[in-house]
Motif scaffolding. Sequence first.
Motif, PDB file in Angstrom:
ATOM      1  N   PRO A 260       0.822  -1.219   0.000  1.00  0.00           N
ATOM      2  CA  PRO A 260       0.000   0.000   0.000  1.00  0.00           C
ATOM      3  C   PRO A 260       0.853   1.265   0.000  1.00  0.00           C
ATOM      4  N   THR A 278      -2.680   2.029   3.925  1.00  0.00           N
ATOM      5  CA  THR A 278      -3.686   1.137   3.359  1.00  0.00           C
ATOM      6  C   THR A 278      -4.056   1.433   1.914  1.00  0.00           C
ATOM      7  N   ALA A 279      -3.692   2.576   1.359  1.00  0.00           N
ATOM      8  CA  ALA A 279      -4.058   2.869  -0.037  1.00  0.00           C
ATOM      9  C   ALA A 279      -3.079   2.176  -0.978  1.00  0.00           C
ATOM     10  N   ALA A 280      -3.567   1.803  -2.156  1.00  0.00           N
ATOM     11  CA  ALA A 280      -2.732   1.032  -3.081  1.00  0.00           C
ATOM     12  C   ALA A 280      -1.565   1.878  -3.569  1.00  0.00           C
ATOM     13  N   ARG A 281      -0.338   1.303  -3.507  1.00  0.00           N
ATOM     14  CA  ARG A 281       0.853   2.011  -3.975  1.00  0.00           C
ATOM     15  C   ARG A 281       0.938   1.982  -5.483  1.00  0.00           C
TER      16      ARG A 281
END
Length: 282
Positions: A260, A278-281
């Motif tokens: 993430p 938690t956000a997509a890398r």
Amino acid sequence: MRHTCLFFHAHPDDEALLTAGTMAGLARRGHRVVLVLATAGERGLTSTALRDSGLGGVRRAEAHASARILGCARVAFLGYADSGHVGTPAAPAPAPGGAQPFASADVEEAAGRLAALLTEEHADLLTVYDPAGGYGHPDHVQVHRVGYRAAQLAGTPVVLEATVDRTLLLRGLRAASWVHRFPPQFDRDSFRQAYGARADITHRIPVKRYWRAKRASLAAHLSQAQGGDSERTLAALGRLPGPAFRQVLGTEWYIQRGLPAGPVLRDPLATLAGTAPTAARR
């Protein structure tokens, strides 16, 4: 929580150069650290005397010495032959039933051997190499392939690619060329595609506090500090004064694919501990 971390390398001394500080840090935090080597490194460059005495056995002993320094709980060898690289002596003809060179081994078969160790150890984390195998050694490229497949087979939750920040590496090579005699075949420009791009690096682990363990781990691989037609990297690094050693080798880098998005992490266990963003890398 105590975790088991398995560090997978191609040859003895690879662990000292790329991951020794991380290994020492995890061991001192109470985690179980396991070193797995694909080969004994019997085709590494060294002095004629050491080669004649049986380099594979020498390097196995050096690996065990390095592992003790770093606090490893176990050392295991997958049993493959060192495939060699450009500049290494020609490989002898394999004896009937002899060990298969790792670079040409069947990926599924090799991954099965590694997966058995991952399962036996209940490993939470596995390190491999980046897709380029760092500087392109065929055994290192194979570590990447075999490691990812083994993690899939064993269900190992975290795979980190041990690498080097390419931007810093190129700067360092430029500076080193003023004081270090590279061999004639050394092509500095070839490193423009080696190791990891800075944008891909997800973990930047500070290991300066473990510099003594890392330097002692390097020193344990005495066979790799001699031989060849120029000064060996291990010998040059071993002579660095403490402050310079901490500066040059005080960070270790990793890539965790699909991690993430967020700031670069400073703990190899961050995603297991639930502290990663938690956000997509990518």
